[in-house]
Write a protein that holds these residues in place. Structure first.
Motif, PDB file in Angstrom:
ATOM      1  N   GLY A 132       0.855  -1.407  -0.186  1.00  0.00           N
ATOM      2  CA  GLY A 132       0.029   0.186  -0.187  1.00  0.00           C
ATOM      3  C   GLY A 132       0.856   1.296  -0.047  1.00  0.00           C
ATOM      4  N   PHE A 133       2.281   1.197   0.165  1.00  0.00           N
ATOM      5  CA  PHE A 133       2.733   2.382   0.082  1.00  0.00           C
ATOM      6  C   PHE A 133       3.675   2.406  -1.085  1.00  0.00           C
ATOM      7  N   GLY A 134       3.394   3.685  -1.705  1.00  0.00           N
ATOM      8  CA  GLY A 134       3.697   3.735  -3.045  1.00  0.00           C
ATOM      9  C   GLY A 134       5.120   4.450  -3.300  1.00  0.00           C
ATOM     10  N   LYS A 135       5.946   4.335  -4.411  1.00  0.00           N
ATOM     11  CA  LYS A 135       7.206   4.937  -4.516  1.00  0.00           C
ATOM     12  C   LYS A 135       7.279   5.168  -6.265  1.00  0.00           C
ATOM     13  N   LYS A 136       7.902   6.262  -6.473  1.00  0.00           N
ATOM     14  CA  LYS A 136       8.095   6.439  -7.808  1.00  0.00           C
ATOM     15  C   LYS A 136       9.574   6.254  -8.006  1.00  0.00           C
ATOM     16  N   GLU A 137      10.078   5.641  -9.007  1.00  0.00           N
ATOM     17  CA  GLU A 137      11.757   5.183  -9.207  1.00  0.00           C
ATOM     18  C   GLU A 137      11.876   5.618 -10.622  1.00  0.00           C
ATOM     19  N   HIS A 138      13.032   6.533 -10.908  1.00  0.00           N
ATOM     20  CA  HIS A 138      13.355   6.941 -12.231  1.00  0.00           C
ATOM     21  C   HIS A 138      14.271   5.561 -12.807  1.00  0.00           C
ATOM     22  N   LEU A 139      13.955   5.415 -14.193  1.00  0.00           N
ATOM     23  CA  LEU A 139      14.554   4.328 -14.838  1.00  0.00           C
ATOM     24  C   LEU A 139      15.163   5.032 -16.006  1.00  0.00           C
ATOM     25  N   ASP A 140      16.459   4.424 -16.337  1.00  0.00           N
ATOM     26  CA  ASP A 140      17.291   4.921 -17.406  1.00  0.00           C
ATOM     27  C   ASP A 140      17.969   3.629 -17.744  1.00  0.00           C
ATOM     28  N   PHE A 141      17.413   2.856 -18.754  1.00  0.00           N
ATOM     29  CA  PHE A 141      17.879   1.420 -19.057  1.00  0.00           C
ATOM     30  C   PHE A 141      18.199   1.235 -20.595  1.00  0.00           C
ATOM     31  N   THR A 142      19.525   0.774 -20.630  1.00  0.00           N
ATOM     32  CA  THR A 142      19.822   0.653 -22.236  1.00  0.00           C
ATOM     33  C   THR A 142      20.258  -0.909 -22.272  1.00  0.00           C
ATOM     34  N   LYS A 143      19.835  -1.698 -23.187  1.00  0.00           N
ATOM     35  CA  LYS A 143      20.330  -3.195 -23.377  1.00  0.00           C
ATOM     36  C   LYS A 143      20.401  -3.525 -24.957  1.00  0.00           C
ATOM     37  N   SER A 144      21.425  -4.377 -25.310  1.00  0.00           N
ATOM     38  CA  SER A 144      21.459  -4.647 -26.456  1.00  0.00           C
ATOM     39  C   SER A 144      20.982  -5.798 -26.695  1.00  0.00           C
ATOM     40  N   VAL A 145      19.987  -6.165 -27.701  1.00  0.00           N
ATOM     41  CA  VAL A 145      19.167  -7.051 -27.878  1.00  0.00           C
ATOM     42  C   VAL A 145      19.149  -7.700 -29.357  1.00  0.00           C
ATOM     43  N   SER A 146      19.136  -8.827 -29.494  1.00  0.00           N
ATOM     44  CA  SER A 146      19.343  -9.519 -30.801  1.00  0.00           C
ATOM     45  C   SER A 146      17.793  -9.545 -31.316  1.00  0.00           C
ATOM     46  N   LEU A 147      17.616  -9.561 -32.563  1.00  0.00           N
ATOM     47  CA  LEU A 147      16.076  -9.689 -32.774  1.00  0.00           C
ATOM     48  C   LEU A 147      15.652 -11.081 -32.812  1.00  0.00           C
ATOM     49  N   LYS A 148      16.501 -12.033 -32.858  1.00  0.00           N
ATOM     50  CA  LYS A 148      16.052 -13.380 -32.543  1.00  0.00           C
ATOM     51  C   LYS A 148      15.701 -13.666 -31.156  1.00  0.00           C
TER      52      LYS A 148
END
Length: 161
Positions: A132-148
């Motif tokens: 019941g306790f809310g929190k806002k977290e900043h996200l800045d995420f980069t990932k290399s991903v193959s199309l497969k």
């Protein structure tokens, strides 16, 4: 005396609930992808580890999405996501991507580049709650991903043009 006891009990219970950041482990695939006008809908299968001793709920959020440095638009988590405690969660997360105007030519240039992968960047504020306790977290995420890895075959995509 009663107030002192309640304050002490509250302080002990809050200190017992230490929080460790959840860890994004990877994208296992994308399914049910579809293009409609300026929107892309999909279900993304994610691996997210929750090392905490409590469940975490991630609320619907809107984040910025870029691929290979090209801003695509806003990605919207359309449903609440629950992370079980002390486990790596395999989650099917429905998302809607609200694409920028004129993005289809940029998408085609990414597709035609011949690359087998992309650099995916997601950033913005994610809203969550615990008990019941809310929190806002900043996200800045980069990932290399193959199309497969994403389960995407560019030959199978049905573009709306």
């Amino acid at each position: 005396m009663k107030k002192l006891f309640l304050a002490t009990a509250l302080a002990l219970s809050v200190s017992a609930c230490s929080y460790t950041n959840v860890e994004f482990k990877g994208i296992n695939g994308v399914s049910n992808s579809s293009f409609k006008s300026d929107n892309l809908g999909a279900t993304v299968n994610l691996s997210i580890e929750n090392p905490n001793n409590f469940k975490i709920k991630i609320k619907p959020s809107i984040l910025d999405l870029s691929v290979n440095g090209i801003y695509l638009g806003k990605v919207e988590l359309t449903q609440k996501v629950k992370l079980d405690k002390k486990t790596t969660n395999q989650l099917d997360v429905p998302v809607q991507v609200h694409l920028e105007k004129g993005i289809f030519m940029k998408l085609m240039s990414i597709a035609m580049s011949g690359s087998n992968g992309i650099n995916l960047n997601v950033k913005g504020d994610v809203k969550g709650s615990v008990g019941g306790f809310g929190k806002k977290e900043h996200l800045d995420f980069t990932k290399s991903v193959s199309l497969k890895e994403l389960g995407i075959d560019l030959n199978d995509l049905k573009l709306p043009f």
